[in-house]
Design a protein around this motif. Structure first.
Motif, PDB file in Angstrom:
ATOM      1  N   VAL A  39       0.679  -1.088  -0.165  1.00  0.00           N
ATOM      2  CA  VAL A  39      -0.102   0.038  -0.047  1.00  0.00           C
ATOM      3  C   VAL A  39       1.069   1.280  -0.086  1.00  0.00           C
ATOM      4  CG1 VAL A  39      -1.739   1.456   1.301  1.00  0.00           C
ATOM      5  CG2 VAL A  39      -1.890  -1.249   1.071  1.00  0.00           C
ATOM      6  N   LEU A  40       1.837   1.168   0.628  1.00  0.00           N
ATOM      7  CA  LEU A  40       2.711   2.313   0.927  1.00  0.00           C
ATOM      8  C   LEU A  40       3.570   2.766  -0.423  1.00  0.00           C
ATOM      9  CD1 LEU A  40       4.505   2.169   4.429  1.00  0.00           C
ATOM     10  CD2 LEU A  40       3.279   4.059   3.245  1.00  0.00           C
ATOM     11  N   GLU A  41       3.861   1.551  -1.106  1.00  0.00           N
ATOM     12  CA  GLU A  41       4.650   1.857  -2.428  1.00  0.00           C
ATOM     13  C   GLU A  41       3.435   2.295  -3.229  1.00  0.00           C
ATOM     14  OE1 GLU A  41       8.021  -1.838  -1.932  1.00  0.00           O
ATOM     15  OE2 GLU A  41       6.057  -2.122  -2.758  1.00  0.00           O
ATOM     16  N   ASN A  42       2.318   1.836  -3.232  1.00  0.00           N
ATOM     17  CA  ASN A  42       1.216   2.430  -4.349  1.00  0.00           C
ATOM     18  C   ASN A  42       0.983   3.623  -3.916  1.00  0.00           C
ATOM     19  OD1 ASN A  42       1.041  -0.284  -5.535  1.00  0.00           O
ATOM     20  ND2 ASN A  42      -0.680  -0.858  -4.821  1.00  0.00           N
ATOM     21  N   TYR A  58       3.016   6.161  -2.568  1.00  0.00           N
ATOM     22  CA  TYR A  58       3.976   6.879  -3.136  1.00  0.00           C
ATOM     23  C   TYR A  58       4.176   7.133  -4.693  1.00  0.00           C
ATOM     24  CZ  TYR A  58       8.694   8.404  -4.219  1.00  0.00           C
ATOM     25  OH  TYR A  58      10.024   9.179  -4.623  1.00  0.00           O
ATOM     26  N   ALA A  59       3.700   5.893  -5.400  1.00  0.00           N
ATOM     27  CA  ALA A  59       3.556   6.121  -6.788  1.00  0.00           C
ATOM     28  C   ALA A  59       2.447   6.996  -7.124  1.00  0.00           C
ATOM     29  CB  ALA A  59       3.506   4.510  -7.563  1.00  0.00           C
ATOM     30  N   ALA A  60       1.339   6.977  -6.552  1.00  0.00           N
ATOM     31  CA  ALA A  60       0.122   7.513  -6.860  1.00  0.00           C
ATOM     32  C   ALA A  60       0.840   9.205  -6.587  1.00  0.00           C
ATOM     33  CB  ALA A  60      -0.985   7.531  -5.984  1.00  0.00           C
ATOM     34  N   ALA A  61       1.437   9.430  -5.465  1.00  0.00           N
ATOM     35  CA  ALA A  61       1.651  10.860  -5.256  1.00  0.00           C
ATOM     36  C   ALA A  61       2.736  11.134  -6.477  1.00  0.00           C
ATOM     37  CB  ALA A  61       2.557  10.990  -4.155  1.00  0.00           C
ATOM     38  N   GLN A  62       3.414  10.823  -7.028  1.00  0.00           N
ATOM     39  CA  GLN A  62       4.231  10.990  -8.093  1.00  0.00           C
ATOM     40  C   GLN A  62       3.694  11.187  -9.431  1.00  0.00           C
ATOM     41  OE1 GLN A  62       6.831  11.279  -5.772  1.00  0.00           O
ATOM     42  NE2 GLN A  62       8.246  11.090  -7.686  1.00  0.00           N
ATOM     43  N   ARG A  63       2.503  10.535  -9.560  1.00  0.00           N
ATOM     44  CA  ARG A  63       1.693  10.806 -10.611  1.00  0.00           C
ATOM     45  C   ARG A  63       0.617  11.963 -10.382  1.00  0.00           C
ATOM     46  NH1 ARG A  63       2.309   7.062 -15.346  1.00  0.00           N
ATOM     47  NH2 ARG A  63       3.053   5.219 -14.741  1.00  0.00           N
ATOM     48  N   GLY A  64       0.680  12.529  -9.203  1.00  0.00           N
ATOM     49  CA  GLY A  64       0.103  13.755  -8.958  1.00  0.00           C
ATOM     50  C   GLY A  64      -1.536  13.407  -8.682  1.00  0.00           C
ATOM     51  N   LEU A  65      -1.550  12.051  -8.082  1.00  0.00           N
ATOM     52  CA  LEU A  65      -3.111  11.910  -7.769  1.00  0.00           C
ATOM     53  C   LEU A  65      -3.689  12.344  -6.605  1.00  0.00           C
ATOM     54  CD1 LEU A  65      -3.367   7.996  -8.870  1.00  0.00           C
ATOM     55  CD2 LEU A  65      -4.020  10.010 -10.306  1.00  0.00           C
ATOM     56  N   SER A  66      -5.093  12.590  -6.416  1.00  0.00           N
ATOM     57  CA  SER A  66      -5.525  13.107  -5.186  1.00  0.00           C
ATOM     58  C   SER A  66      -6.033  11.944  -4.318  1.00  0.00           C
ATOM     59  CB  SER A  66      -6.511  14.151  -5.586  1.00  0.00           C
ATOM     60  OG  SER A  66      -6.379  15.120  -6.142  1.00  0.00           O
ATOM     61  N   LEU A  67      -6.271  10.977  -4.929  1.00  0.00           N
ATOM     62  CA  LEU A  67      -6.977   9.731  -4.262  1.00  0.00           C
ATOM     63  C   LEU A  67      -6.719   8.372  -4.964  1.00  0.00           C
ATOM     64  CD1 LEU A  67     -10.736  11.165  -3.763  1.00  0.00           C
ATOM     65  CD2 LEU A  67      -8.975  10.891  -2.010  1.00  0.00           C
ATOM     66  N   MET A  68      -6.388   7.524  -4.210  1.00  0.00           N
ATOM     67  CA  MET A  68      -6.219   6.043  -4.729  1.00  0.00           C
ATOM     68  C   MET A  68      -7.031   4.966  -3.833  1.00  0.00           C
ATOM     69  SD  MET A  68      -2.575   3.841  -3.930  1.00  0.00           S
ATOM     70  CE  MET A  68      -3.139   3.658  -2.281  1.00  0.00           C
ATOM     71  N   CYS A  69      -7.725   4.024  -4.604  1.00  0.00           N
ATOM     72  CA  CYS A  69      -8.324   2.957  -4.054  1.00  0.00           C
ATOM     73  C   CYS A  69      -7.734   1.821  -3.664  1.00  0.00           C
ATOM     74  CB  CYS A  69      -9.570   2.894  -4.815  1.00  0.00           C
ATOM     75  SG  CYS A  69     -10.876   4.246  -5.238  1.00  0.00           S
ATOM     76  N   PHE A  78      -4.561   9.375   4.563  1.00  0.00           N
ATOM     77  CA  PHE A  78      -3.647   9.849   3.747  1.00  0.00           C
ATOM     78  C   PHE A  78      -2.187   9.204   3.896  1.00  0.00           C
ATOM     79  CE2 PHE A  78      -6.561  13.393   3.875  1.00  0.00           C
ATOM     80  CZ  PHE A  78      -6.340  13.843   2.592  1.00  0.00           C
ATOM     81  N   LEU A  79      -1.615   8.591   2.715  1.00  0.00           N
ATOM     82  CA  LEU A  79      -0.319   8.319   2.794  1.00  0.00           C
ATOM     83  C   LEU A  79       0.417   8.970   1.432  1.00  0.00           C
ATOM     84  CD1 LEU A  79      -1.004   4.413   2.937  1.00  0.00           C
ATOM     85  CD2 LEU A  79       0.020   5.744   4.711  1.00  0.00           C
ATOM     86  N   HIS A  80       1.670   9.378   2.180  1.00  0.00           N
ATOM     87  CA  HIS A  80       2.413  10.319   0.860  1.00  0.00           C
ATOM     88  C   HIS A  80       1.733  11.416   0.547  1.00  0.00           C
ATOM     89  CE1 HIS A  80       5.935   7.854   1.182  1.00  0.00           C
ATOM     90  NE2 HIS A  80       5.082   6.591   1.022  1.00  0.00           N
ATOM     91  N   GLY A  81       0.708  12.034   0.915  1.00  0.00           N
ATOM     92  CA  GLY A  81       0.060  12.884   0.727  1.00  0.00           C
ATOM     93  C   GLY A  81      -1.352  12.703  -0.170  1.00  0.00           C
ATOM     94  N   VAL A  82      -1.565  11.334  -0.758  1.00  0.00           N
ATOM     95  CA  VAL A  82      -2.778  10.850  -1.446  1.00  0.00           C
ATOM     96  C   VAL A  82      -3.534  10.230  -0.301  1.00  0.00           C
ATOM     97  CG1 VAL A  82      -3.214   9.190  -3.192  1.00  0.00           C
ATOM     98  CG2 VAL A  82      -1.065  10.623  -3.323  1.00  0.00           C
TER      99      VAL A  82
END
Length: 247
Positions: free
Chosen positions: A21-24, A26-37, A63-67
């Protein structure tokens, strides 16, 4: 078209995915996403986690890594009655429920049976989205399912993984499904279906398809975090206080 939410991601808990979950996140944050399911496979899928995994998602920070983290599941459609493999008590603890056909669980049959299963699953009130409907192994009557989904405020998914090889033959079907939704109403969600962190938030093929059919932005629930969170409320979910600034 900007897409701010990835509504379909898997972690190592799914048994055939490779990131945490943490790795996902972080990747979502790098892509500029606001939310991740977080939508790991439900228990009848080979290698999937026990139902406790889903009940215990309350321990995940919002929130994880701001996402923002949406607690969810990808359930399996079990039969033509539209039943899914998750107890309603667990579903009530979650924010987001996808229902999908998977070959090990629902053996491909015919168009009529697939259509019936989808209609019954949508009408059940227990699912928010139909996952990867473009799978050519599960043909169905597009107009019937699209109209039923629109009536019951359930979204159909345009799945990036399906458009780049994971379910060969999905491309034209996804295009036709999107065109059908554009014509008859309803909305879509967009998911990477990532099974590795690098794919989280990858909507390259989704965007190409939506541009090709000139799909209306207002029919995409993942366009902004506010659009998605309002959709969850329309589905009867309580507002998530931690996400107040995103509405």
């Amino acid at each position: 078209m900007k897409l701010s939410v990835d509504t379909h991601t898997h972690t190592i808990s799914s048994g055939h995915a490779y990131s945490t979950v943490l790795e996902n996140a972080y990747a979502a944050a790098q892509r500029g996403l606001s939310l991740m399911c977080v939508t790991d496979h439900a228990p009848t899928m080979p290698g999937a986690p026990h139902f406790w995994h889903f009940a215990n998602q309350r321990v995940l920070p919002r929130f994880l890594h701001g996402v923002g983290v949406i607690r969810g599941v990808e359930t399996n459609i079990l039969n033509t009655d539209g039943e899914i493999d998750m107890d309603v008590r667990i579903l009530d603890m979650l924010d987001w429920v996808i229902a999908s056909f998977h070959e090990p669980i629902f053996h491909p049959a015919d168009k009529q049976q697939h259509t019936l299963a989808l209609v019954k699953a949508i009408e059940s009130g227990r699912i928010d989205a139909v996952g990867h409907p473009g799978n050519p192994n599960f043909d169905f009557d597009y107009e019937t399912v699209v109209r039923t989904a629109a009536k019951h405020n359930v979204v159909l998914e345009i799945n990036n993984s399906s458009l780049c090889g994971s379910r060969a033959g999905s491309e034209k079907r996804c295009e036709d499904i999107a065109a059908c939704i554009k014509e008859f109403g309803g909305r879509i969600t967009t998911g990477s279906d990532a099974h590795f962190a690098y794919d989280v938030g990858n909507f390259e093929h989704v965007k190409q398809l939506l541009n090709k059919v000139a799909f209306p932005t207002e029919q995409v629930v993942t366009h902004t975090p506010a659009t998605f969170l309002r959709f969850l409320q329309e589905r009867g979910r309580q507002p998530i206080e931690a996400f107040a600034a995103l509405y």
